[in-house]
Scaffold this motif. Structure first.
Motif, PDB file in Angstrom:
ATOM      1  N   MET A 164       3.373 -60.493 -56.675  1.00  0.00           N
ATOM      2  CA  MET A 164       2.370 -61.450 -57.134  1.00  0.00           C
ATOM      3  C   MET A 164       2.548 -62.813 -56.482  1.00  0.00           C
ATOM      4  O   MET A 164       1.778 -63.735 -56.739  1.00  0.00           O
ATOM      5  CB  MET A 164       2.413 -61.583 -58.660  1.00  0.00           C
ATOM      6  N   ILE A 165       3.568 -62.932 -55.632  1.00  0.00           N
ATOM      7  CA  ILE A 165       3.823 -64.205 -54.960  1.00  0.00           C
ATOM      8  C   ILE A 165       3.703 -64.068 -53.441  1.00  0.00           C
ATOM      9  O   ILE A 165       3.149 -64.930 -52.775  1.00  0.00           O
ATOM     10  CB  ILE A 165       5.213 -64.753 -55.348  1.00  0.00           C
ATOM     11  N   PHE A 166       4.221 -62.943 -52.902  1.00  0.00           N
ATOM     12  CA  PHE A 166       4.200 -62.737 -51.456  1.00  0.00           C
ATOM     13  C   PHE A 166       3.395 -61.491 -51.097  1.00  0.00           C
ATOM     14  O   PHE A 166       3.355 -60.520 -51.864  1.00  0.00           O
ATOM     15  CB  PHE A 166       5.626 -62.561 -50.909  1.00  0.00           C
ATOM     16  N   GLN A 167       2.820 -61.494 -49.913  1.00  0.00           N
ATOM     17  CA  GLN A 167       2.217 -60.286 -49.371  1.00  0.00           C
ATOM     18  C   GLN A 167       3.316 -59.284 -49.047  1.00  0.00           C
ATOM     19  O   GLN A 167       4.426 -59.656 -48.670  1.00  0.00           O
ATOM     20  CB  GLN A 167       1.424 -60.607 -48.105  1.00  0.00           C
ATOM     21  N   ALA A 168       2.997 -57.995 -49.204  1.00  0.00           N
ATOM     22  CA  ALA A 168       3.970 -56.948 -48.881  1.00  0.00           C
ATOM     23  C   ALA A 168       4.447 -57.115 -47.441  1.00  0.00           C
ATOM     24  O   ALA A 168       3.688 -57.509 -46.557  1.00  0.00           O
ATOM     25  CB  ALA A 168       3.355 -55.576 -49.080  1.00  0.00           C
ATOM     26  N   VAL A 169       5.724 -56.809 -47.226  1.00  0.00           N
ATOM     27  CA  VAL A 169       6.308 -56.903 -45.888  1.00  0.00           C
ATOM     28  C   VAL A 169       6.247 -55.527 -45.233  1.00  0.00           C
ATOM     29  O   VAL A 169       6.772 -54.553 -45.783  1.00  0.00           O
ATOM     30  CB  VAL A 169       7.774 -57.389 -45.952  1.00  0.00           C
ATOM     31  N   GLU A 170       5.603 -55.447 -44.084  1.00  0.00           N
ATOM     32  CA  GLU A 170       5.461 -54.163 -43.393  1.00  0.00           C
ATOM     33  C   GLU A 170       6.540 -54.013 -42.329  1.00  0.00           C
ATOM     34  O   GLU A 170       6.729 -54.881 -41.477  1.00  0.00           O
ATOM     35  CB  GLU A 170       4.073 -54.047 -42.752  1.00  0.00           C
ATOM     36  N   ILE A 171       7.230 -52.875 -42.394  1.00  0.00           N
ATOM     37  CA  ILE A 171       8.286 -52.554 -41.436  1.00  0.00           C
ATOM     38  C   ILE A 171       8.109 -51.112 -41.006  1.00  0.00           C
ATOM     39  O   ILE A 171       8.093 -50.202 -41.844  1.00  0.00           O
ATOM     40  CB  ILE A 171       9.688 -52.749 -42.051  1.00  0.00           C
ATOM     41  N   ASP A 172       7.928 -50.894 -39.715  1.00  0.00           N
ATOM     42  CA  ASP A 172       7.760 -49.543 -39.158  1.00  0.00           C
ATOM     43  C   ASP A 172       6.665 -48.768 -39.884  1.00  0.00           C
ATOM     44  O   ASP A 172       6.811 -47.573 -40.188  1.00  0.00           O
ATOM     45  CB  ASP A 172       9.080 -48.766 -39.213  1.00  0.00           C
ATOM     46  N   GLY A 173       5.572 -49.463 -40.185  1.00  0.00           N
ATOM     47  CA  GLY A 173       4.418 -48.804 -40.798  1.00  0.00           C
ATOM     48  C   GLY A 173       4.485 -48.626 -42.300  1.00  0.00           C
ATOM     49  O   GLY A 173       3.535 -48.118 -42.902  1.00  0.00           O
ATOM     50  N   GLU A 174       5.564 -49.049 -42.936  1.00  0.00           N
ATOM     51  CA  GLU A 174       5.705 -48.939 -44.394  1.00  0.00           C
ATOM     52  C   GLU A 174       5.702 -50.325 -45.008  1.00  0.00           C
ATOM     53  O   GLU A 174       6.340 -51.244 -44.481  1.00  0.00           O
ATOM     54  CB  GLU A 174       7.001 -48.220 -44.749  1.00  0.00           C
ATOM     55  N   ALA A 175       4.980 -50.481 -46.109  1.00  0.00           N
ATOM     56  CA  ALA A 175       4.943 -51.754 -46.821  1.00  0.00           C
ATOM     57  C   ALA A 175       6.012 -51.753 -47.909  1.00  0.00           C
ATOM     58  O   ALA A 175       6.225 -50.737 -48.588  1.00  0.00           O
ATOM     59  CB  ALA A 175       3.569 -51.973 -47.438  1.00  0.00           C
ATOM     60  N   TYR A 176       6.664 -52.912 -48.073  1.00  0.00           N
ATOM     61  CA  TYR A 176       7.759 -53.009 -49.040  1.00  0.00           C
ATOM     62  C   TYR A 176       7.557 -54.186 -49.984  1.00  0.00           C
ATOM     63  O   TYR A 176       7.036 -55.239 -49.592  1.00  0.00           O
ATOM     64  CB  TYR A 176       9.097 -53.181 -48.315  1.00  0.00           C
ATOM     65  N   TRP A 177       8.028 -53.984 -51.238  1.00  0.00           N
ATOM     66  CA  TRP A 177       8.112 -55.033 -52.243  1.00  0.00           C
ATOM     67  C   TRP A 177       9.577 -55.240 -52.623  1.00  0.00           C
ATOM     68  O   TRP A 177      10.477 -54.564 -52.125  1.00  0.00           O
ATOM     69  CB  TRP A 177       7.314 -54.644 -53.488  1.00  0.00           C
ATOM     70  N   ASP A 178       9.777 -56.137 -53.543  1.00  0.00           N
ATOM     71  CA  ASP A 178      11.120 -56.544 -53.990  1.00  0.00           C
ATOM     72  C   ASP A 178      11.991 -55.332 -54.352  1.00  0.00           C
ATOM     73  O   ASP A 178      11.563 -54.433 -55.080  1.00  0.00           O
ATOM     74  CB  ASP A 178      10.967 -57.455 -55.215  1.00  0.00           C
TER      75      ASP A 178
END
Length: 329
Positions: A164-178
């Motif tokens: 709810m604060i940051f956009q998901a971080v994409e690494i090697d085609g996968e999106a990540y959250w906390d």
């Protein structure tokens, strides 16, 4: 005495862990043999690992201080929010709209601080204690653990990505959250791959609350604490059940084919926490990173580590100072 450290996440309350690490690094008997972290715990983990590489114990202490000082300075110069953990918008706004609407440029001052403090290329290419950073895969909801040889600023930010604060971080085609949702922090990879047999958990999300919360903010705070402790409790239950199984089988653990059983059989578990002190802050203050609060949390962490060492220094290498029976379901 070699120990493996498991560092919980919890926003700016990670400064409590900074204080714990600051005190443990002064203790000549304590040798850090591995570290696992999620969210703010991941930041502490990589800064600790790089500091040890760059300058030993004193180098790690100095780098941790530099990192948290930079966080406090960024909070003071952010005109739109109280601190970098709030990512240029207020808490209330983050509940009304997504970060894709409120922060379309995906600005994150924490990334710049981490990238400036840690030379990730050097960290990846060096030998040293294993480092584990946990993140949550958005598509599957499963835990993903990044290891020392693949760490960079993006992977650390993935571990600290509150959705709810940051956009998901994409690494090697996968999106990540906390990573705090599913591995806060991840214990089993640390236990399996570290050579140490003493696991020290630094817990910054309070376990107990004396009263049932009734105000809206207090309810949100408690939900936050329960959520970010659930994965830790689950892994502690797993360790407790594995120890129980080994005892019930009545055979030496080295007879088990799975190496994790052998590691768990010899494992001694410890916990450093600031339950009462951190409960007084409230979970909403995890987004407040003013220098005064960070210094206060650092002092509480040093005090908690000092008290733990006073009571349990002799337990290292001998026995657990945590009752694993408390974690059996």
């Amino acid at each position: 005495m070699p120990v493996e450290l498991a560092l919980q996440g919890g926003g700016s309350h990670g400064a409590f862990t900074w204080g714990v690490l600051d005190r443990l690094l002064e203790e000549e008997r304590v040798e850090i043999a591995g570290v696992s972290g999620a969210s703010a715990g991941a930041m502490n983990a990589v800064v600790l690992a790089y500091g040890l590489l760059d300058g030993g114990r004193e180098g790690a202490r100095a780098l941790l201080e530099r990192f948290w000082t930079r966080v406090g300075e960024a909070a003071g110069f952010n005109p739109f929010a109280m601190n970098p953990f709030a990512a240029f918008f207020g808490e209330m706004m983050s509940r009304l709209a997504s970060p894709y609407q409120l922060n379309p440029l995906n600005l994150n001052p924490l990334r710049a601080i981490v990238a400036d403090v840690v030379d990730f290329a050097r960290l990846r290419g060096s030998e040293g204690p294993p480092v584990f950073v946990s993140a949550t895969a958005v598509s599957s909801g499963r835990l993903h653990v990044f290891r020392r040889a693949e760490l960079d600023a993006d992977r650390v930010m993935a571990s600290a990505c509150l959705p709810m604060i940051f956009q998901a971080v994409e690494i090697d085609g996968e999106a990540y959250w906390d990573g705090g949702y599913v591995g806060n922090p991840a214990l089993l990879p640390l236990v399996r791959e570290s050579a140490a047999h003493d696991l020290v958990i630094v817990q910054i999300n309070p376990v107990l609350r004396a009263e049932v919360p009734r105000r809206a903010q207090d309810i949100v705070d408690r939900v936050n604490e329960v959520s970010f402790n659930s994965s830790l409790v689950r892994e502690m239950q797993t360790i407790a059940l594995m120890k129980q199984l080994i005892e019930a089988e009545g055979v030496p653990a080295h007879h088990f084919r799975e190496p994790l059983f052998r590691q768990v059989d010899e494992l001694r578990v410890h916990r450093i926490h600031g339950d009462a002190d951190l409960a007084a802050f409230g979970a909403h203050t995890k987004l407040h990173a003013g220098r005064a609060q960070l210094q206060q949390l650092h002092g509480l962490g040093r005090g908690a580590a000092d008290a733990w060492l006073e009571w349990h220094r002799r337990d290292l290498g001998r026995r657990s100072s945590v009752n694993l029976l408390d974690y059996q379901p």
